[in-house]
Design a protein around this motif. Structure first.
Motif, PDB file in Angstrom:
ATOM      1  N   VAL A   3      72.634  21.448  78.577  1.00 48.57           N
ATOM      2  CA  VAL A   3      73.723  22.204  77.944  1.00 48.57           C
ATOM      3  C   VAL A   3      73.152  23.211  76.956  1.00 48.57           C
ATOM      4  N   LEU A   4      72.143  22.798  76.199  1.00 45.03           N
ATOM      5  CA  LEU A   4      71.509  23.704  75.239  1.00 45.03           C
ATOM      6  C   LEU A   4      70.851  24.876  75.957  1.00 45.03           C
ATOM      7  N   ARG A   5      70.210  24.637  77.105  1.00 45.82           N
ATOM      8  CA  ARG A   5      69.595  25.722  77.876  1.00 45.82           C
ATOM      9  C   ARG A   5      70.639  26.713  78.362  1.00 45.82           C
ATOM     10  N   VAL A   6      71.798  26.202  78.807  1.00 53.50           N
ATOM     11  CA  VAL A   6      72.873  27.085  79.271  1.00 53.50           C
ATOM     12  C   VAL A   6      73.372  27.954  78.119  1.00 53.50           C
ATOM     13  N   VAL A   7      73.546  27.357  76.953  1.00 52.19           N
ATOM     14  CA  VAL A   7      74.004  28.113  75.784  1.00 52.19           C
ATOM     15  C   VAL A   7      72.968  29.156  75.376  1.00 52.19           C
ATOM     16  N   VAL A   8      71.696  28.777  75.358  1.00 57.74           N
ATOM     17  CA  VAL A   8      70.627  29.728  75.008  1.00 57.74           C
ATOM     18  C   VAL A   8      70.603  30.881  76.008  1.00 57.74           C
ATOM     19  N   ASN A   9      70.703  30.577  77.300  1.00 51.92           N
ATOM     20  CA  ASN A   9      70.746  31.639  78.315  1.00 51.92           C
ATOM     21  C   ASN A   9      71.945  32.555  78.103  1.00 51.92           C
ATOM     22  N   GLY A  10      73.104  31.968  77.835  1.00 51.53           N
ATOM     23  CA  GLY A  10      74.311  32.761  77.612  1.00 51.53           C
ATOM     24  C   GLY A  10      74.186  33.690  76.415  1.00 51.53           C
ATOM     25  N   VAL A  11      73.640  33.172  75.317  1.00 48.68           N
ATOM     26  CA  VAL A  11      73.461  34.001  74.113  1.00 48.68           C
ATOM     27  C   VAL A  11      72.447  35.108  74.375  1.00 48.68           C
ATOM     28  N   ALA A  12      71.361  34.796  75.077  1.00 46.34           N
ATOM     29  CA  ALA A  12      70.342  35.805  75.372  1.00 46.34           C
ATOM     30  C   ALA A  12      70.907  36.909  76.271  1.00 46.34           C
ATOM     31  N   ILE A  13      71.701  36.530  77.246  1.00 46.08           N
ATOM     32  CA  ILE A  13      72.320  37.529  78.127  1.00 46.08           C
ATOM     33  C   ILE A  13      73.324  38.367  77.345  1.00 46.08           C
ATOM     34  N   TRP A  14      74.098  37.733  76.485  1.00 42.99           N
ATOM     35  CA  TRP A  14      75.050  38.473  75.646  1.00 42.99           C
ATOM     36  C   TRP A  14      74.314  39.497  74.788  1.00 42.99           C
ATOM     37  N   PHE A  15      73.195  39.097  74.183  1.00 48.08           N
ATOM     38  CA  PHE A  15      72.429  40.000  73.330  1.00 48.08           C
ATOM     39  C   PHE A  15      71.904  41.188  74.135  1.00 48.08           C
ATOM     40  N   ALA A  16      71.451  40.922  75.360  1.00 49.54           N
ATOM     41  CA  ALA A  16      70.952  42.009  76.208  1.00 49.54           C
ATOM     42  C   ALA A  16      72.068  42.984  76.569  1.00 49.54           C
TER      43      ALA A  16
END
Length: 137
Positions: A4-17
Motif C-alpha cells: 500500500v505504501l508503494r502504491v501511495v509513493v508511486n501515486g504521489v511521484a506521478i502526481w508531482f511529475a
C-alpha cells in the motif's frame, strides 16, 4: 502494508511529475477526491507493471545495460511509463504522455521523487543489508 505504501509513493511521484510537465497528464477525474483515486489507481497499475514486466525486460536487456553503463535504465523506466499509459488508455482514465522524451523526463522525476519518499518513509528499525543473529540455541 508495504505494498500500500508503494502504491501511495508511486501515486504521489506521478502526481508531482504531472505538475512539472505539461505534456504528461492524468485524465479522468474532476473532483479532488476523484483525482486522489485516479493517482492511486495509476500508481497501482505502474507498480504492477514495474513488478511484473520490468524484471523480464531487465534480464533480456542486460547486455545493453552493460554497454551503456546503466544509462539504459532511463529508457526502460520510460518504456514502463509508456506501457502504463497504454494500459490505462483503454479506460476513460489514466496517463496521457505526449512523446518518448516526455516519458524519459517523467521517469527521471518519478524515480527521484520515489527515492526521496521511500527514504523518508522507511522505518528506522528495519535491518539494512544482511543481518546475522548470533546466539545460543
Amino acid at each position: 502494508m508495504n505494498f500500500v505504501l508503494r502504491v501511495v509513493v508511486n501515486g504521489v511521484a506521478i502526481w508531482f511529475a504531472t505538475l512539472l510537465l505539461s505534456r504528461f497528464e492524468a485524465v479522468g477525474a474532476d473532483t479532488t477526491l476523484g483525482r486522489i483515486g485516479l493517482f492511486l489507481a495509476v500508481g497501482l497499475v505502474f507498480g504492477l507493471v514495474n513488478a511484473i514486466v520490468k524484471p523480464v525486460v531487465q534480464v533480456l536487456a542486460f547486455p545493453v545495460y552493460i554497454l551503456t553503463l546503466g544509462l539504459f535504465t532511463f529508457v526502460v523506466n520510460a518504456l514502463m511509463l509508456l506501457l502504463t499509459a497504454w494500459i490505462t488508455s483503454h479506460a476513460h482514465w489514466g496517463l496521457r504522455i505526449d512523446g518518448f522524451w516526455t516519458a524519459v523526463l517523467a521517469a527521471v522525476i518519478i524515480s527521484v521523487v520515489s527515492f526521496v519518499l521511500s527514504a523518508a518513509t522507511k522505518r528506522r528499525d528495519e535491518p539494512r543489508g544482511f543481518v546475522i543473529h548470533v546466539g545460543r540455541s
